[in-house]
Design a protein around this motif. Structure first.
Motif, mmCIF file in Angstrom:
data_model
loop_
_atom_site.group_PDB
_atom_site.id
_atom_site.type_symbol
_atom_site.label_atom_id
_atom_site.label_comp_id
_atom_site.label_asym_id
_atom_site.label_seq_id
_atom_site.Cartn_x
_atom_site.Cartn_y
_atom_site.Cartn_z
ATOM 1 N N PRO A 165 0.817 -1.221 0.000
ATOM 2 C CA PRO A 165 0.000 0.000 0.000
ATOM 3 C C PRO A 165 0.847 1.266 0.000
ATOM 4 N N ILE A 166 0.235 2.377 -0.441
ATOM 5 C CA ILE A 166 0.875 3.692 -0.481
ATOM 6 C C ILE A 166 0.053 4.658 0.375
ATOM 7 N N VAL A 167 0.746 5.426 1.204
ATOM 8 C CA VAL A 167 0.112 6.303 2.191
ATOM 9 C C VAL A 167 0.375 7.766 1.844
ATOM 10 N N HIS A 168 -0.620 8.624 2.068
ATOM 11 C CA HIS A 168 -0.420 10.068 1.939
ATOM 12 C C HIS A 168 0.449 10.544 3.106
ATOM 13 N N ALA A 169 1.546 11.225 2.796
ATOM 14 C CA ALA A 169 2.515 11.620 3.824
ATOM 15 C C ALA A 169 1.904 12.509 4.894
ATOM 16 N N ARG A 179 11.962 10.371 10.912
ATOM 17 C CA ARG A 179 12.686 10.153 9.664
ATOM 18 C C ARG A 179 14.115 9.692 9.952
ATOM 19 N N GLN A 180 14.495 8.567 9.329
ATOM 20 C CA GLN A 180 15.866 8.063 9.472
ATOM 21 C C GLN A 180 16.060 6.867 8.554
ATOM 22 N N SER A 181 17.188 6.800 7.866
ATOM 23 C CA SER A 181 17.566 5.594 7.138
ATOM 24 C C SER A 181 18.297 4.666 8.102
ATOM 25 N N ARG A 182 18.168 3.382 7.872
ATOM 26 C CA ARG A 182 18.796 2.423 8.775
ATOM 27 C C ARG A 182 20.305 2.672 8.853
ATOM 28 N N TYR A 183 20.820 2.736 10.071
ATOM 29 C CA TYR A 183 22.234 3.028 10.340
ATOM 30 C C TYR A 183 22.659 4.392 9.777
ATOM 31 N N ASP A 184 21.682 5.290 9.572
ATOM 32 C CA ASP A 184 21.959 6.630 9.021
ATOM 33 C C ASP A 184 22.711 6.549 7.707
ATOM 34 N N LYS A 185 22.375 5.538 6.920
ATOM 35 C CA LYS A 185 23.093 5.318 5.671
ATOM 36 C C LYS A 185 22.712 6.372 4.643
ATOM 37 N N ARG A 192 19.976 10.246 4.414
ATOM 38 C CA ARG A 192 20.017 9.710 5.775
ATOM 39 C C ARG A 192 18.663 9.801 6.469
ATOM 40 N N THR A 193 17.749 10.592 5.905
ATOM 41 C CA THR A 193 16.406 10.716 6.487
ATOM 42 C C THR A 193 15.336 10.318 5.470
ATOM 43 N N ALA A 194 15.689 9.373 4.596
ATOM 44 C CA ALA A 194 14.807 9.035 3.470
ATOM 45 C C ALA A 194 13.585 8.217 3.874
ATOM 46 N N TYR A 195 13.636 7.553 5.020
ATOM 47 C CA TYR A 195 12.542 6.672 5.434
ATOM 48 C C TYR A 195 11.809 7.269 6.634
ATOM 49 N N ILE A 196 10.516 6.977 6.711
ATOM 50 C CA ILE A 196 9.729 7.295 7.897
ATOM 51 C C ILE A 196 9.551 6.006 8.681
ATOM 52 N N ASN A 197 9.789 6.067 9.984
ATOM 53 C CA ASN A 197 9.780 4.878 10.827
ATOM 54 C C ASN A 197 8.679 4.946 11.868
ATOM 55 N N CYS A 198 7.961 3.842 12.004
ATOM 56 C CA CYS A 198 6.877 3.744 12.979
ATOM 57 C C CYS A 198 7.219 2.633 13.971
ATOM 58 N N LEU A 272 8.492 3.293 6.004
ATOM 59 C CA LEU A 272 7.844 3.784 4.791
ATOM 60 C C LEU A 272 8.887 4.499 3.951
ATOM 61 N N ARG A 273 8.876 4.261 2.640
ATOM 62 C CA ARG A 273 9.851 4.852 1.733
ATOM 63 C C ARG A 273 9.160 5.850 0.811
ATOM 64 N N ARG A 274 9.810 6.965 0.601
ATOM 65 C CA ARG A 274 9.270 8.011 -0.269
ATOM 66 C C ARG A 274 8.941 7.450 -1.647
ATOM 67 N N ASP A 275 7.769 7.830 -2.172
ATOM 68 C CA ASP A 275 7.288 7.235 -3.419
ATOM 69 C C ASP A 275 7.229 8.228 -4.571
ATOM 70 N N ASN A 276 7.364 9.524 -4.304
ATOM 71 C CA ASN A 276 7.358 10.508 -5.399
ATOM 72 C C ASN A 276 8.260 11.672 -5.049
ATOM 73 N N ALA A 277 8.607 12.470 -6.065
ATOM 74 C CA ALA A 277 9.550 13.565 -5.864
ATOM 75 C C ALA A 277 9.002 14.629 -4.915
ATOM 76 N N LEU A 278 7.708 14.835 -4.907
ATOM 77 C CA LEU A 278 7.112 15.835 -4.024
ATOM 78 C C LEU A 278 7.181 15.426 -2.558
ATOM 79 N N GLY A 279 7.358 14.155 -2.314
ATOM 80 C CA GLY A 279 7.375 13.667 -0.940
ATOM 81 C C GLY A 279 5.998 13.611 -0.321
ATOM 82 N N THR A 280 4.971 13.552 -1.163
ATOM 83 C CA THR A 280 3.598 13.507 -0.660
ATOM 84 C C THR A 280 3.078 12.088 -0.479
#
Length: 449
Positions: A165-169, A179-185, A192-198, A272-280
């Protein structure tokens, strides 16, 4: 040159095959049934539309086989890798793209090429004359699938594939998520903040697993008994394999620190990983599912931060068809019983966008060479492209053939030098050898022209 190469399917493999052949001077017609004939998963009539994910996976070309495949396709002038780079999104060490912008760009480049024509029509039979590449992917039309099965003299193999599924940001509660990428990669702050974590504590995780196991799911009927591809299992199927499976898979909490509670280690984390350039838009990583829509909304609302989530697209499942390539195809990807027809992409039994596109790239080059009266040397099995094509055209055991991602297990072993070496050094030896051999093969191919 007056002979035309016909390609059935305008997905990843079909577009890359068309581009490679056209760049080699061959006139190409792409026969694409969309938008006249839709599919379960596609939303648009664009070529190269990504449906399951927006990620091409790891872009590390020294330690990862799919990253090496990226490198080989770039070196070969691959259209899809060029467009992916243009529409790249921050994703840590992965190559993720704005899927709509990517598909629109590929479509524009294909339609603008002077030697490529796109015809919107469904091909229902395997042609007996002319030069053809069948690159219809996992959602091959029922009529053509039946024709392929009849030609093969056996039922087509199949497995079930699922999409996430895809979620509205703006519907994600960032007072609970972060926001954080695993191990701040990542080399930049955006990466380094490309993913949203729950985060989930143990009780929340256990309740979530209970709900997954009890959820109402979509099942196929009419005697369909296809299994699942292990690289794209629905989350509820993973949960059935053991209560801890998900937290050691897509929900693993390692390498992440919750800034809202820095001293509390999460028991599990949904990313959750960003799915579009707008980040929406963000897709839920690894959350392919066959749950019915009502169940999805109820179960996903149990995830901290997604209680009020709005979905741009819910998950789903579809039947994925592929052929027994080791039995049916020769070493140039031609149908043994009808050598005017090549197969390329996911229908050949490779799994993943990159692998599918790579087989399209190779099929397009092989077809173009053949139409010019030339014969390309075999692709070295020491390369990622060569390892894949060798696997599907004879390297795999036909009786147990199943879809396969590219991996170093498909490569001839490397000889360790200077004593015992660890995995990073060994993988670097694989990639160094592959790059040298792929560069050499491309040079031989260019010399033949």
């Amino acid at each position: 040159m007056t002979e035309t190469l016909h390609i059935v399917g305008g997905g990843m493999a079909g577009c890359e095959a068309a581009w490679q052949a056209a760049e080699a001077g061959v006139p190409v017609v792409i026969h694409e049934m969309r938008p006249r004939v839709g599919t379960f998963a596609h939303r648009t009539g664009a070529l190269a539309e990504m449906v399951c994910s927006n990620s091409f996976r790891s872009d590390d070309d020294e330690q990862n086989a799919v990253g090496l495949l990226h490198w080989e396709m770039r070196a070969a002038g691959g259209l899809l890798m060029a467009m992916a780079e243009t529409h790249r999104l921050p994703a840590g060490g992965a190559l993720a793209v704005d899927r709509d912008a990517f598909a629109e760009a590929v479509t524009a480049r294909i339609r603008a090429h002077p030697r490529i024509e796109v015809v919107e029509e469904e091909v229902a039979e395997l042609p007996r004359e002319g030069r053809w590449i069948v690159a219809t992917g996992p959602l091959t039309g029922s009529k053509l699938a039946a024709a392929i099965a009849a030609e093969a003299g056996q039922d087509a193999l199949a497995f079930f594939d699922a999409i996430a599924p895809i979620v509205h940001a703006d519907s994600i509660d960032m007072t609970r998520a972060w926001r954080q990428s695993r191990y701040d990669k990542g080399a930049t702050e955006a990466e380094r903040t490309a993913y949203i974590n729950c985060p989930m504590d143990r009780d929340t995780y256990d309740a979530f697993i209970d709900a997954l196991l009890a959820a109402e799911t979509t099942e196929f009927h009419d005697g369909e008994t296809a299994g699942y591809f292990d690289g794209c299992l629905p989350i509820e199927v993973m949960a059935e394999r053991g209560r801890e499976t998900l937290r050691h898979g897509p929900m693993k909490p390692v390498g992440l620190t919750n800034p809202h509670q820095p001293d509390v280690k999460a028991h599990a984390v949904v990313q959750l990983r960003r799915d579009n350039a707008l980040g929406t838009l963000y897709n839920i990583v690894g959350f392919q599912t066959k749950m019915k829509y009502g169940s999805q909304k109820a179960v996903f609302a149990m995830i901290p931060g997604l209680e009020e989530a709005r979905f741009a697209r819910l998950g789903g499942i579809h039947r994925n068809t592929f052929i027994n390539s080791p039995t049916l195809l020769d070493d140039e990807m031609r149908l043994r019983s009808r050598p005017n027809v090549r197969f390329a992409g996911q229908i050949t039994g490779v799994e993943g966008y990159v692998e599918s596109a790579a087989m399209g790239l190779l099929a397009g080059r092989l077809a173009a060479a053949e139409m010019r009266g030339e014969k390309l040397p075999p692709v070295p099995q020491t390369t990622a492209t060569g390892a894949l094509v060798t696997h599907i055209t004879g390297g795999a055991e036909a009786r147990t053939f199943q879809p396969m991602n590219v991996n170093f297990g498909l490569f001839p072993p490397v000889e360790a030098r200077g004593g015992r070496r660890g995995r990073p050094a060994r993988y670097k030896m694989y990639t160094d050898r592959a790059k040298a051999d792929w560069t050499g093969w491309l040079g031989l191919r260019q010399a033949a022209e």
